[in-house]
Design a protein around this motif. Structure first.
Motif, short mmCIF file in Angstrom:
data_model
loop_
_atom_site.label_atom_id
_atom_site.label_comp_id
_atom_site.label_asym_id
_atom_site.label_seq_id
_atom_site.Cartn_x
_atom_site.Cartn_y
_atom_site.Cartn_z
N GLY A 8 0.77 -1.23 0.00
CA GLY A 8 0.00 0.00 0.00
C GLY A 8 0.80 1.28 0.00
N SER A 17 -3.13 11.21 1.61
CA SER A 17 -3.44 10.05 2.42
C SER A 17 -2.98 8.77 1.74
N ARG A 19 -3.28 4.26 2.62
CA ARG A 19 -3.72 3.18 3.50
C ARG A 19 -2.81 1.98 3.30
N SER A 21 -1.55 -1.92 4.26
CA SER A 21 -2.10 -3.20 4.70
C SER A 21 -0.96 -4.12 5.13
N PHE A 66 -2.92 9.32 12.03
CA PHE A 66 -2.89 7.91 11.62
C PHE A 66 -3.89 7.12 12.45
N THR A 67 -4.46 6.08 11.83
CA THR A 67 -5.39 5.20 12.54
C THR A 67 -5.05 3.75 12.21
N SER A 69 -6.07 -0.28 12.51
CA SER A 69 -7.25 -1.12 12.67
C SER A 69 -6.89 -2.54 12.23
N TYR A 78 -4.38 -2.71 9.25
CA TYR A 78 -4.32 -1.57 8.36
C TYR A 78 -3.75 -0.36 9.08
N GLN A 80 -4.25 3.63 8.31
CA GLN A 80 -4.76 4.76 7.54
C GLN A 80 -3.95 5.98 7.91
N ASN A 82 -3.38 9.94 7.20
CA ASN A 82 -3.92 11.18 6.65
C ASN A 82 -2.99 12.34 6.97
#
Length: 114
Positions: A8, A17, A19, A21, A66-67, A69, A78, A80, A82
């Motif tokens: 990714g 952004s 994402r 993986s 950042f997130t 999950s 993941y 994410q 931004n």
């Protein structure tokens, strides 16, 4: 054996952004804490984010941007990302938390242009 495969990454302008993986195999994924780490040229590898069960934690430098999950059914974590900044440029890796030296993968390159 345990294996992590990251994907990714890419080239993005500042403010953009991405994402990432991380596909894991060879382990009971759902019971393990998993972390994202990054290493910029000439610098040490640092923790970026960790997810353990339903709890998450982040490095101060990425909090609010950042997130992390996870999807236990897919054995995938993941990240994410931004509001990316040039200082986020690095190779990003995933691994258990705390990390095992035997489980580092190839990582995925993230380059943020100014």
């Amino acid at each position: 054996q345990v294996q992590f495969v990251e994907s990714g990454g890419g080239l993005v302008q500042a403010g953009g952004s991405l994402r990432l993986s991380c596909a894991a195999s060879g382990m009971t994924f759902s019971i393990n804490a998993i972390g994202w780490y990054r290493q910029a040229p000439g610098k040490q590898r640092d923790m970026v984010a960790v997810i353990s069960g339903g709890s998450t934690s982040y490095a101060d430098s990425v909090k609010g941007r950042f997130t992390i999950s996870r999807d236990n059914a897919k054995s995938t974590v993941y990240l994410q990302m931004n509001s990316l900044k040039p200082e986020d440029t690095a190779v990003y890796f995933c691994n258990k938390f705390p990390p095992s030296k035997d489980y580092w993968g190839q990582g995925t390159q993230v380059t943020v242009s100014s």
